[in-house]
Design a protein around this motif. Structure first.
Motif, PDB file in Angstrom:
ATOM      1  N   THR A  36       0.814  -1.216   0.000  1.00 41.66           N
ATOM      2  CA  THR A  36       0.000   0.000   0.000  1.00 41.66           C
ATOM      3  C   THR A  36       0.843   1.259   0.000  1.00 41.66           C
ATOM      4  N   SER A  98      -8.232  -4.401  -2.879  1.00 41.62           N
ATOM      5  CA  SER A  98      -7.345  -4.518  -1.719  1.00 41.62           C
ATOM      6  C   SER A  98      -6.834  -3.147  -1.310  1.00 41.62           C
ATOM      7  N   TYR A  99      -6.448  -2.352  -2.293  1.00 38.06           N
ATOM      8  CA  TYR A  99      -5.962  -1.005  -2.005  1.00 38.06           C
ATOM      9  C   TYR A  99      -7.050  -0.160  -1.352  1.00 38.06           C
ATOM     10  N   HIS A 102      -7.398  -1.233   2.250  1.00 38.57           N
ATOM     11  CA  HIS A 102      -6.175  -1.146   3.072  1.00 38.57           C
ATOM     12  C   HIS A 102      -5.383   0.128   2.784  1.00 38.57           C
ATOM     13  N   GLU A 105      -3.337   1.429   5.585  1.00 41.78           N
ATOM     14  CA  GLU A 105      -2.406   0.490   6.201  1.00 41.78           C
ATOM     15  C   GLU A 105      -1.138   0.461   5.345  1.00 41.78           C
ATOM     16  N   TYR A 108       0.697  -2.803   4.558  1.00 43.74           N
ATOM     17  CA  TYR A 108      -0.039  -3.954   4.014  1.00 43.74           C
ATOM     18  C   TYR A 108       0.605  -4.411   2.709  1.00 43.74           C
ATOM     19  N   ASN A 162     -10.963 -10.665   9.245  1.00 42.07           N
ATOM     20  CA  ASN A 162      -9.584 -10.181   9.147  1.00 42.07           C
ATOM     21  C   ASN A 162      -8.669 -10.867  10.157  1.00 42.07           C
TER      22      ASN A 162
END
Length: 216
Positions: A36, A98-99, A102, A105, A108, A162
């Motif tokens: 990320t 996903s991006y 997250h 984060e 990540y 998670n």
């Protein structure tokens, strides 16, 4: 299913070559994995390159085995270029999801072709929802559309819990990519398989609602 045609062989070969390079070259793996913080710094190439890296030979094997079984169906019903577009589009959409989940984060990270493979799997299910699937150690045929719905609902559960190291959001995003791109390529499915198209959309709607209500 399970016919190793040329386009499937090429995709598997690229995955094997890049993954093997990553296994033996730590700096290469770190440079091209999804991260990320790196993506936010402008290294968008990772959104694509990470889909050809794997953490282990087992991770690589199971992704390529799944691709081996379902890719020929998509190739035979849609074509070689269409398969490639679905594969790459699903890979990218999986990592974009996903991006999205997250983005704050910074540490990540993720790798693997699971998003792309999920897209091919969901495309195959959409194209032939009446086929039966067999799971490892479960010798009972499962209708493809039931498997597809259950797979995405489980991915939503994994995203909410998670509590493991599985990229459920990439799996989900990849499957959505396979679903949407396949419908764009074969809109006739909306007419001849209207019910199945609607049923397979249920998990997508569920995720949208959960996200809008702040529950995921």
């Amino acid at each position: 299913m399970g016919d190793l045609n040329l386009v499937t062989l090429i995709v598997i070969g690229i995955n094997v070559l890049i993954s093997m390079k990553g296994f033996n070259d730590y700096s290469f793996f770190e440079k091209y994995k999804f991260n990320t913080g790196a993506v936010r710094r402008g290294e968008q190439i990772r959104i694509l390159s990470s889909g050809f890296l794997h953490v282990s030979t087992a991770h690589l094997f199971f992704n390529m085995l799944t691709l081996y079984f379902f890719a020929p169906l998509v190739v035979n019903l849609l074509g070689n270029w269409e398969f490639a577009i679905i594969y790459l589009g699903s890979l990218i959409l999986g990592n974009l999801l996903s991006y999205y989940f997250h983005k704050d984060e910074y540490h990540y990270s993720a790798v693997g072709a699971s998003g792309a493979v999920s897209g091919i799997l969901y495309s195959a299910i959409l194209l032939q929802p009446d086929m039966s699937l067999y799971m490892f150690f479960i010798p009972i045929p499962i209708p493809a559309y039931i498997f597809g719905i259950g797979y995405l609902l489980y991915s939503i559960y994994g995203m909410r819990a998670n509590n493991d190291n599985i990229g459920h959001d990439a799996h989900f995003g990849g499957a959505v990519g396979g679903y949407v791109i396949t419908l764009l390529m074969a809109p006739i499915l909306l007419q001849i398989n209207t019910l199945m198209v609607g049923l397979l959309a249920i998990p997508i709607i569920v995720l949208f609602v959960l996200n809008k209500t702040g529950k995921i």
